[in-house]
Structures are given as C-alpha cells and as structure tokens.
Motif scaffolding. Structure first.
Motif, PDB file in Angstrom:
ATOM      1  N   THR A  96     -12.143 -37.801  -7.264  1.00 18.11           N
ATOM      2  CA  THR A  96     -11.283 -38.134  -8.409  1.00 18.11           C
ATOM      3  C   THR A  96     -12.067 -37.944  -9.705  1.00 18.11           C
ATOM      4  OG1 THR A  96     -10.249 -39.797  -7.017  1.00 18.11           O
ATOM      5  CG2 THR A  96      -9.834 -39.960  -9.379  1.00 18.11           C
ATOM      6  N   PHE A  97     -13.282 -38.499  -9.726  1.00 23.62           N
ATOM      7  CA  PHE A  97     -14.125 -38.394 -10.918  1.00 23.62           C
ATOM      8  C   PHE A  97     -14.348 -36.918 -11.277  1.00 23.62           C
ATOM      9  CE2 PHE A  97     -18.182 -37.813 -12.976  1.00 23.62           C
ATOM     10  CZ  PHE A  97     -18.188 -38.792 -13.958  1.00 23.62           C
ATOM     11  N   GLU A  98     -14.687 -36.112 -10.275  1.00 17.75           N
ATOM     12  CA  GLU A  98     -14.997 -34.690 -10.541  1.00 17.75           C
ATOM     13  C   GLU A  98     -13.760 -33.928 -11.000  1.00 17.75           C
ATOM     14  OE1 GLU A  98     -18.690 -34.320  -7.361  1.00 17.75           O
ATOM     15  OE2 GLU A  98     -16.632 -33.937  -6.712  1.00 17.75           O
ATOM     16  N   ASN A  99     -12.609 -34.244 -10.395  1.00 16.53           N
ATOM     17  CA  ASN A  99     -11.369 -33.593 -10.826  1.00 16.53           C
ATOM     18  C   ASN A  99     -11.085 -33.891 -12.297  1.00 16.53           C
ATOM     19  OD1 ASN A  99      -9.482 -32.019  -8.994  1.00 16.53           O
ATOM     20  ND2 ASN A  99     -10.232 -33.600  -7.593  1.00 16.53           N
ATOM     21  N   VAL A 100     -11.282 -35.153 -12.663  1.00 22.22           N
ATOM     22  CA  VAL A 100     -10.998 -35.542 -14.046  1.00 22.22           C
ATOM     23  C   VAL A 100     -12.035 -34.915 -14.991  1.00 22.22           C
ATOM     24  CG1 VAL A 100     -10.815 -37.524 -15.606  1.00 22.22           C
ATOM     25  CG2 VAL A 100      -9.832 -37.648 -13.316  1.00 22.22           C
ATOM     26  N   ALA A 101     -13.259 -34.761 -14.498  1.00 23.06           N
ATOM     27  CA  ALA A 101     -14.335 -34.207 -15.348  1.00 23.06           C
ATOM     28  C   ALA A 101     -14.207 -32.698 -15.557  1.00 23.06           C
ATOM     29  CB  ALA A 101     -15.689 -34.522 -14.712  1.00 23.06           C
TER      30      ALA A 101
ATOM     31  N   SER B  20     -22.411 -30.882 -12.605  1.00 26.74           N
ATOM     32  CA  SER B  20     -23.537 -29.948 -12.704  1.00 26.74           C
ATOM     33  C   SER B  20     -24.141 -29.754 -11.314  1.00 26.74           C
ATOM     34  CB  SER B  20     -24.602 -30.497 -13.644  1.00 26.74           C
ATOM     35  OG  SER B  20     -23.989 -30.855 -14.843  1.00 26.74           O
ATOM     36  N   GLY B  21     -24.358 -28.493 -10.963  1.00 28.28           N
ATOM     37  CA  GLY B  21     -24.948 -28.182  -9.656  1.00 28.28           C
ATOM     38  C   GLY B  21     -23.973 -28.306  -8.510  1.00 28.28           C
ATOM     39  N   ARG B  22     -22.717 -28.608  -8.788  1.00 33.42           N
ATOM     40  CA  ARG B  22     -21.688 -28.778  -7.754  1.00 33.42           C
ATOM     41  C   ARG B  22     -20.932 -27.459  -7.612  1.00 33.42           C
ATOM     42  NH1 ARG B  22     -18.878 -30.683  -4.071  1.00 33.42           N
ATOM     43  NH2 ARG B  22     -17.661 -32.592  -4.119  1.00 33.42           N
ATOM     44  N   ASN B  23     -20.541 -27.150  -6.360  1.00 35.83           N
ATOM     45  CA  ASN B  23     -19.718 -25.953  -6.159  1.00 35.83           C
ATOM     46  C   ASN B  23     -18.282 -26.258  -6.562  1.00 35.83           C
ATOM     47  OD1 ASN B  23     -21.436 -23.920  -4.994  1.00 35.83           O
ATOM     48  ND2 ASN B  23     -21.664 -25.349  -3.307  1.00 35.83           N
ATOM     49  N   VAL B 232      -7.334 -25.306 -17.130  1.00 37.57           N
ATOM     50  CA  VAL B 232      -8.115 -26.335 -17.837  1.00 37.57           C
ATOM     51  C   VAL B 232      -9.089 -25.689 -18.824  1.00 37.57           C
ATOM     52  CG1 VAL B 232      -7.878 -28.074 -16.022  1.00 37.57           C
ATOM     53  CG2 VAL B 232      -9.886 -26.578 -16.031  1.00 37.57           C
ATOM     54  N   GLY B 233      -8.944 -24.368 -19.008  1.00 37.61           N
ATOM     55  CA  GLY B 233      -9.707 -23.707 -20.067  1.00 37.61           C
ATOM     56  C   GLY B 233     -10.947 -22.959 -19.623  1.00 37.61           C
ATOM     57  N   ALA B 234     -11.071 -22.688 -18.312  1.00 40.32           N
ATOM     58  CA  ALA B 234     -12.268 -21.961 -17.845  1.00 40.32           C
ATOM     59  C   ALA B 234     -12.163 -20.490 -18.218  1.00 40.32           C
ATOM     60  CB  ALA B 234     -12.405 -22.113 -16.343  1.00 40.32           C
ATOM     61  N   ARG B 235     -13.276 -19.934 -18.667  1.00 47.73           N
ATOM     62  CA  ARG B 235     -13.332 -18.491 -18.930  1.00 47.73           C
ATOM     63  C   ARG B 235     -13.602 -17.767 -17.616  1.00 47.73           C
ATOM     64  NH1 ARG B 235     -13.651 -17.924 -24.301  1.00 47.73           N
ATOM     65  NH2 ARG B 235     -14.509 -19.671 -25.462  1.00 47.73           N
ATOM     66  N   ASP B 236     -13.298 -16.457 -17.614  1.00 48.55           N
ATOM     67  CA  ASP B 236     -13.579 -15.649 -16.414  1.00 48.55           C
ATOM     68  C   ASP B 236     -15.066 -15.707 -16.067  1.00 48.55           C
ATOM     69  OD1 ASP B 236     -10.986 -14.970 -16.195  1.00 48.55           O
ATOM     70  OD2 ASP B 236     -11.193 -12.915 -16.919  1.00 48.55           O
ATOM     71  N   SER B 237     -15.917 -15.725 -17.092  1.00 48.45           N
ATOM     72  CA  SER B 237     -17.362 -15.733 -16.837  1.00 48.45           C
ATOM     73  C   SER B 237     -17.771 -17.019 -16.113  1.00 48.45           C
ATOM     74  CB  SER B 237     -18.147 -15.591 -18.141  1.00 48.45           C
ATOM     75  OG  SER B 237     -17.748 -16.593 -19.039  1.00 48.45           O
ATOM     76  N   PHE B 238     -17.104 -18.137 -16.421  1.00 45.89           N
ATOM     77  CA  PHE B 238     -17.400 -19.396 -15.735  1.00 45.89           C
ATOM     78  C   PHE B 238     -17.031 -19.280 -14.252  1.00 45.89           C
ATOM     79  CE2 PHE B 238     -15.945 -23.427 -14.005  1.00 45.89           C
ATOM     80  CZ  PHE B 238     -16.963 -24.301 -14.336  1.00 45.89           C
ATOM     81  N   ILE B 239     -15.838 -18.727 -14.002  1.00 42.39           N
ATOM     82  CA  ILE B 239     -15.380 -18.595 -12.606  1.00 42.39           C
ATOM     83  C   ILE B 239     -16.274 -17.600 -11.866  1.00 42.39           C
ATOM     84  CG2 ILE B 239     -13.432 -17.958 -11.126  1.00 42.39           C
ATOM     85  CD1 ILE B 239     -11.626 -18.833 -13.520  1.00 42.39           C
ATOM     86  N   ALA B 240     -16.627 -16.495 -12.559  1.00 46.86           N
ATOM     87  CA  ALA B 240     -17.503 -15.495 -11.929  1.00 46.86           C
ATOM     88  C   ALA B 240     -18.850 -16.119 -11.567  1.00 46.86           C
ATOM     89  CB  ALA B 240     -17.704 -14.312 -12.870  1.00 46.86           C
ATOM     90  N   ARG B 241     -19.320 -17.051 -12.425  1.00 47.55           N
ATOM     91  CA  ARG B 241     -20.587 -17.741 -12.120  1.00 47.55           C
ATOM     92  C   ARG B 241     -20.469 -18.566 -10.847  1.00 47.55           C
ATOM     93  NH1 ARG B 241     -21.432 -18.698 -17.424  1.00 47.55           N
ATOM     94  NH2 ARG B 241     -20.624 -20.810 -17.395  1.00 47.55           N
ATOM     95  N   GLN B 242     -19.294 -19.182 -10.659  1.00 56.22           N
ATOM     96  CA  GLN B 242     -19.089 -19.979  -9.435  1.00 56.22           C
ATOM     97  C   GLN B 242     -19.107 -19.075  -8.205  1.00 56.22           C
ATOM     98  OE1 GLN B 242     -19.001 -23.286  -9.937  1.00 56.22           O
ATOM     99  NE2 GLN B 242     -19.132 -22.729 -12.094  1.00 56.22           N
ATOM    100  N   VAL B 243     -18.438 -17.916  -8.330  1.00 57.95           N
ATOM    101  CA  VAL B 243     -18.400 -16.960  -7.207  1.00 57.95           C
ATOM    102  C   VAL B 243     -19.813 -16.458  -6.925  1.00 57.95           C
ATOM    103  CG1 VAL B 243     -17.504 -14.721  -6.454  1.00 57.95           C
ATOM    104  CG2 VAL B 243     -16.056 -16.253  -7.765  1.00 57.95           C
ATOM    105  N   GLN B 244     -20.509 -16.136  -7.998  1.00 56.21           N
ATOM    106  CA  GLN B 244     -21.859 -15.577  -7.868  1.00 56.21           C
ATOM    107  C   GLN B 244     -22.786 -16.593  -7.205  1.00 56.21           C
ATOM    108  OE1 GLN B 244     -22.956 -14.507 -11.840  1.00 56.21           O
ATOM    109  NE2 GLN B 244     -24.840 -15.644 -11.750  1.00 56.21           N
TER     110      GLN B 244
END
Lengths: 225, 330
Positions: A96-101, B20-23, B232-244
């Motif tokens: 929940t926290f991560e979704n909101v963040a 941060s550091g989370r997939n 929620v406002g993510a740019r393509d580069s942000f999503i590409a970073r997650q894929v990468q």
C-alpha cells in the motif's frame, strides 16, 4: 483550468462517442459528471487525464493546448493530475505504502522526503494499519482508499475520479465524498464521474455535468436535485 | 491532512523504505525466465567457442614451433650428367658417404644449425616402410640419405640462402625446412581465429535479437503496470530504466551460469576425454601456467560482461522504441 470546445471523439470508423462537448471549469471548482452507462463519461475522463486525444475540437488544461502537446511533454502535465480509477489499478506486487509513493517516486522525490507524508496520508484515509499490506489482502473499500491516496499524494491541481464509490458501502461512500470535498476546499479542482444521485445531492456546491448519448448538458452549482 | 500520526501497521511493523532500489516492474514472469535460459545457453556456446579456440590455437602453436625448429637435408643420388659435371667430377660418383660427410662439415660450421644427426640407411628405409611395405626387395635401389637438423631458435634464419649455399657446397644436397607444413599450420591458426570470431559475432547478433524480443514480451506482459506508470507521470526513460534493471540482473546471472557450465565442460574434458591431447589441452586451459590462463579467464570474464552489457543496452534501446510504438498516441 479546464476548457473544452466542440470536442468530439470517435474510435476508428465507429460513431462519435462524444459530440461537440464544450465546458469550462475554473481552478478550485468541483463538478460531478453523470449520465447512463455508455454515455461517454469514461471517455471524457480519459481525455482529461491525457490517455486519449480527441478526434476534433480543442482541450486546454492548465492554460496549455493538450491536443497539440508532444508526447515528451505529457508526463509533466500528468503529474499535475490525480486519477482514481473505478478498478483501482493498484500494482499487486507493491505494498500500500509503495503504491501510494509511486507518483512521487517517478517524479524523482527521495524516500526520506516523502515517507512521513505518506504515513500521515494513509492514516488520514484510514489505512494506517495496512501500510505494508499488499492490495490482494485489502478489501474493496480499502483498495479504493489506497487508490485515492495515490491520486492525491502529489497534491494535484486536478483530481479525476471514475465511480470512486462504486465498490463501497453508503457509509464509506459518504466518508470518501467528505475527503474529496476537503481536498476541493484546499484548492484542488475535482471532477467525479458517478451514477450515485445521493452523492450529488449531498454536495450542493458542485456543478453537475450530464452526458447523454455523447452530448453534455450542464447544471450550475446549487441547482442539482 | 492534519491527522495525528502513529506507528504504522501496529507495534513491531517494519517502517517502509520507499521505492528506491525496488523493482517497479514485477520480476518473476515467463519472458524473463525464457530469456535467462536462452542467454545462458548463448554465453555457454560463446565460452565453449573461446575455450576451444584457445585449445586449438595452443596446439597449433606447439606443432608449429616443433616444425619450424626442425629441417631435413637430403643428399640425393646423382644422375649421370650430374656425375660428369663440375665438382662432382672430382668425387667418386657413387660415394654417397663422402657427400654426406661433406654436408655434415658444411652444416656444422653454419651458425643457423644448432645440432644435427645423420640418419642411418636402416632408418631411411624404415621411413619408407609405411608406404612401400617390405623394402628388403629394394636393397639395391639407391635412396637419398637424410640429415635431421635442429635450427638455432635464437637466430633469424634465411632458409632459402642456406639452401643455396648447401647446394653449391655439396652436389645433390637440398634443404627441406617443412615450409609447406608451416604455411598450412599458419593458415589453420588464422582460420581457427576467424572462425571463432565469426561464431562469437553470430552469438552476439542472436543475443541482441533475443533481448529485443524478450524486452517486447516483458513490456507486453506488463502493459497494465506501464499504463499506470504513464498515468502517474512516468517518462519512457523511467520505464526503460526499470526494464533495463530486470535485464541487467538476468543478463549477468545468465552470463555467469553459461560460463560456469562451459568451465564444467572443460573440467570434464580434462578428466575424462579419451584422447590425451584433449585432456592435456583442457587441463592447460583451466589450470595451466597463471600467465597463460589469465587470458582464458579474462576472455570468459569479458563474455559475462558482454552478456550483461548486451542485455543492458539492448533492453534499454528496445524498451524506448517499443514504448514509443505501444503508446504512440494517448
């Protein structure tokens, strides 16, 4: 804040879903969007949260013509809009926290800058005891509140909610409505798409926009039933 | 939002760390597993190709150094015109032994020659036996006499000049420095090298194609998550970073796995291969002199890094392109 002029939407070669939709909404206004199923409420909301471009007409958001805006500019505009989806759209692998963040994280805000605010917000929406819970274990109402928390966490200028009380009991629906009204008092423009007439009746200060067969009619604030 | 904060989740509940550091994209899904298996197989093939290249290269170098260090002098029986001409007239025409001694004296004085040994008549005939069978019936047929010489490895030797000088000094003598074999081995070494490079290039191309397809599959299977991220406002580069990030980890693990499997293959060859040469080659590849195996292990490390880099760069490039295609218009 929002201006639509003669907006029409057509999917492929089918009939127009929205026809000549025009309205203006000033900063800090609250409005309900209502009408029968299939009238085009969700399509209008999709236009407003920039998931769809109109087939014709003009849409201005925050003073910008979004019908002509480039794809690269969209994320910046979307960060000023909070959206509550009818089906929540929470990410099941995040708590929940991560979704909101999430909106703050994608905007590059550091965790230590937002941690306390989110904990406070979750407390405010009644999810203080479910901070580390995953969406699968939350009830419909709890998921709805988590989705609302995600939509408002970045203090959006515009909040769009698609049937936000569709999955909750009347008591919780009234509680959620109070939450939207309070946000509106704090300066956020709010548009709520709903079938729930009692919700509209409980908010006399809001404008009511009714969609019927793709055409929009507007009842000024205070004149709703 | 003025509510009083209390410890979330009750007493003892962990305080959330943030994202941060989370997939942000879920890691456990079929396309990534398929990618890892295929990438591990490709790095295995690349590591085996490189190991095989090193083994073959080393074997060729050993053969070549042996061949280059040796040469043979042949003293041929003289034909009649030769017997009646020049220097040969001063020698008894049939005196092969005299000419052999003459050649030995000549060679012993040359600095290019380190050592020499005159093969006996019996040894000469034994050399012919594999081709002619019982050579006793050819007792009366004159055969060339052979002198095996070891060349001085410390000198740069002009084989052609040495041959000319020998022919001038000893009638019917000629020098065979196995040039044909040296050329063939050099040819083989460069063929092995280019073949190895070709195999590696093919594997790299296949790996890039694999990553692009896997990235597309990963994005397709996460379409809903990506839609939410966009909203929620993510740019393509942000999503590409997650894929990468997903592919970086998967590529590194697949690389390690492939190279480890190749190491095991060579270890098994070193212990169990039926031919001693292969056992020795595989052993040298894994446990040989440190200065030599450093190259082998270095090459394998490069394979792991290449697999990781290919995964990283291809996934990012593919993701950016695919996102632009998938979500071309809002």
């Amino acid at each position: 804040m929002i201006t639509l002029e003669n907006v029409g939407v057509r999917y492929g070669t089918g009939p127009e879903i929205l026809r000549d939709v025009s309205f203006r909404l000033a900063k800090g206004e609250m409005a309900f969007l209502t009408g029968p199923s299939g009238a085009g409420k969700t399509t209008l909301l999709r236009l407003l949260y920039l998931a769809l471009r109109p087939t014709r007409g003009l849409i201005r958001l925050f003073g910008e013509d979004v019908t002509a805006v480039s794809r690269a500019r969209l994320p910046e505009l979307r960060r000023r809009i909070g959206v509550v989806f009818q089906d929540f759209r929470l990410l099941d692998h995040l708590t929940t926290f991560e979704n909101v963040a999430l909106p703050l994280h994608v905007a590059g805000v550091r965790a230590d800058e937002y941690r306390d605010n989110i904990l406070e917000l979750l407390e405010w929406v009644g999810l203080g005891d479910h901070v580390n819970a995953y969406p699968r274990v939350l009830s419909g109402g709890e998921r709805q509140r988590a989705a609302i928390a995600r939509a408002i966490v970045s203090k959006p200028h515009l909040l769009l909610a698609d049937e936000p009380t569709g999955n909750v009991d009347p008591q919780l629906a009234r509680r959620l409505l109070r939450l939207f009204v309070e946000l509106n008092r704090l300066g956020t423009t709010v548009i709520i798409a709903t079938h729930d007439a009692s919700l509209i009746a409980a908010t006399p200060g809001a404008r009511v926009m009714t969609l019927h067969q793709g055409r929009l009619s507007i009842t000024p604030a205070g004149e709703a039933a | 939002m003025t509510a009083q904060t209390k410890k979330p989740g009750g007493w003892g509940a962990p305080v959330p760390k943030g994202l941060s550091g989370r997939n942000i994209l879920p890691r456990t899904h079929a396309p990534l597993r398929t990618f890892m298996v295929a990438m591990a197989v490709m790095t295995y093939l690349a590591a085996v190709a490189i190991g095989g290249m090193f083994m073959t290269w080393r074997a060729i170098q050993i053969w070549k150094s042996g061949v280059v260090a040796e040469a043979t002098v042949q003293i041929l029986p003289l034909s009649e015109p030769e017997q009646n001409s020049g220097k040969a007239q001063k020698l008894p025409a049939t005196d092969m032994n005299t000419r052999v001694q003459q050649a030995v004296r000549f060679l012993e004085k040359r600095p290019e020659v380190k050592s020499l040994r005159v093969l006996t008549d019996r040894e000469n005939r034994a050399l012919l036996q594999p081709w002619l069978g019982d050579v006793s019936i050819m007792q009366d047929v004159p055969l060339p006499r052979l002198i095996a010489i070891r060349l001085n490895p410390e000198r740069k030797i002009d084989i052609a000049a040495l041959d000319r000088a020998l022919r001038a000094a000893v009638p019917g003598a000629r020098l065979d420095a196995h040039g044909r074999w040296v050329r063939a081995l050099s040819h083989m070494a460069s063929t092995v090298f280019w073949l190895g490079l070709g195999i590696l290039a093919a594997i790299i191309i296949a790996a890039v194609v694999l990553v692009v397809h896997a990235a597309r599959a990963a994005l397709e299977s996460n379409r809903e998550t990506i839609e939410v991220l966009h909203l929620v406002g993510a740019r393509d580069s942000f999503i590409a970073r997650q894929v990468q990030r997903l592919f970086l980890r998967a590529g590194f693990l697949a690389g390690m796995l492939g190279v480890a499997a190749a190491w095991l293959t060579f270890a098994l060859l070193a212990l169990l291969a039926p031919a001693e040469g292969i056992r020795e080659g595989a052993w040298q590849l894994l446990f040989g002199a440190p200065e030599k195996i450093a190259y082998h292990y270095g090459a394998w490390l490069i394979i792991v890094l290449t697999a990781t880099t290919i995964s990283l760069l291809s996934a990012r490039t593919a993701a950016m392109r695919i996102l632009a295609e998938m979500f071309a218009e809002p």
